[in-house]
Design a protein around this motif. Structure first.
Motif, short mmCIF file in Angstrom:
data_model
loop_
_atom_site.label_atom_id
_atom_site.label_comp_id
_atom_site.label_asym_id
_atom_site.label_seq_id
_atom_site.Cartn_x
_atom_site.Cartn_y
_atom_site.Cartn_z
N HIS A 299 0.82 -1.22 0.00
CA HIS A 299 0.00 0.00 0.00
C HIS A 299 0.85 1.27 0.00
O HIS A 299 0.55 2.24 0.68
N ILE A 300 1.94 1.23 -0.77
CA ILE A 300 2.79 2.40 -0.94
C ILE A 300 2.21 3.25 -2.07
O ILE A 300 1.90 2.72 -3.14
N PRO A 301 2.04 4.56 -1.87
CA PRO A 301 1.55 5.41 -2.97
C PRO A 301 2.48 5.30 -4.19
O PRO A 301 3.69 5.45 -4.07
N MET A 302 1.90 5.04 -5.34
CA MET A 302 2.71 4.85 -6.54
C MET A 302 3.44 6.13 -6.94
O MET A 302 4.50 6.07 -7.57
N LYS A 303 2.88 7.29 -6.57
CA LYS A 303 3.57 8.53 -6.89
C LYS A 303 4.93 8.61 -6.19
O LYS A 303 5.87 9.19 -6.74
N THR A 304 5.04 7.98 -5.02
CA THR A 304 6.33 7.94 -4.32
C THR A 304 7.33 7.09 -5.10
O THR A 304 8.50 7.45 -5.23
N LEU A 305 6.87 5.96 -5.63
CA LEU A 305 7.75 5.09 -6.39
C LEU A 305 8.13 5.71 -7.73
O LEU A 305 9.26 5.56 -8.20
N TYR A 306 7.20 6.44 -8.33
CA TYR A 306 7.47 7.05 -9.64
C TYR A 306 8.49 8.19 -9.54
O TYR A 306 9.08 8.57 -10.56
N MET A 307 8.70 8.74 -8.36
CA MET A 307 9.63 9.87 -8.21
C MET A 307 11.07 9.48 -8.47
O MET A 307 11.92 10.34 -8.68
N ILE A 308 11.37 8.18 -8.49
CA ILE A 308 12.73 7.76 -8.79
C ILE A 308 13.12 8.16 -10.21
O ILE A 308 14.31 8.41 -10.50
#
Length: 211
Positions: A174-183
């Motif tokens: 349940h990690i926000p995907m926007k956090t992952l996309y910031m890479i």
């Protein structure tokens, strides 16, 4: 403040550093005009006066190597845990598969940025190796412009837009995907910094050769 270093001294006045060196030291390390003042050039050549570019390179190198090491350690630890829980405990961990998948993606992005920083990225040099003279210069500039355009437009601009519009979360952790996309934009910024440092060093070396 005046400090003497083996026949030379420097005077610091605000943010401007002026070097006054005898002819032998000036010619050996910097190149200087008749009054002993250092000409514009690469000030990183002399270890006692290492410039800000060297410091930036060291910080950038340390940060990227640390992030890659942390990602690889995470893959090792949780990969081992996944195997242990599946084959020894008979009750496989539910989050490690998703975690390892995302960490592997992050490691790939950071690794690509580090390859650009070290100038060891994958490249097809069939044409550039044979090019000479003005054509090679034009070709090199064209390639660098294409690289910067792609990285800025796709990685940075596109990555930020993708992160801002993402509303979903990962299925297990349940990690926000926007956090992952910031890479993606972060990797883009690192690549741009790496190319800028390359250009600065090349320009500095060219000026040094022309003296």
């Amino acid at each position: 403040e005046d400090t003497d270093y083996s026949g030379c001294y420097h005077t610091i006045d605000g943010s401007v550093i002026e070097f006054v060196i005898d002819d032998e030291y000036a010619g050996a390390y910097f190149g200087a005009n008749g009054n002993g003042y250092v000409l514009d050039g690469n000030y990183n050549n002399y270890p006692l006066f290492s410039g800000s570019i060297t410091k930036v390179e060291k910080v950038l190198d340390t940060v990227m190597r640390f992030l890659m090491a942390l990602a690889m350690l995470t893959l090792l630890v949780f990969g081992t845990w996944q195997i242990f829980t599946r084959w020894i405990l008979g009750n496989p961990s539910t989050f490690t598969d998703e975690l390892l998948r995302y960490v592997l993606i992050i490691a790939g992005f950071i690794g690509s940025a580090y390859c650009f920083y070290r100038d060891e990225h994958l490249a097809l040099t069939l044409i550039t190796d044979k090019a000479k003279g003005p054509f090679k210069l034009v070709l090199d500039i064209f390639i660098e412009v294409c690289i910067l355009f792609f990285v800025i437009y796709v990685f940075i601009f596109g990555g930020i837009k993708l992160a801002n519009t993402a509303t979903n979360v990962s299925s297990v952790m349940h990690i926000p995907m926007k956090t992952l996309y910031m890479i993606e934009p972060i990797c883009g910024v690192l690549i741009v910094l790496a190319r800028i440092l390359k250009y600065v060093n090349m320009f500095s070396e060219k000026k040094g050769e022309n003296k």
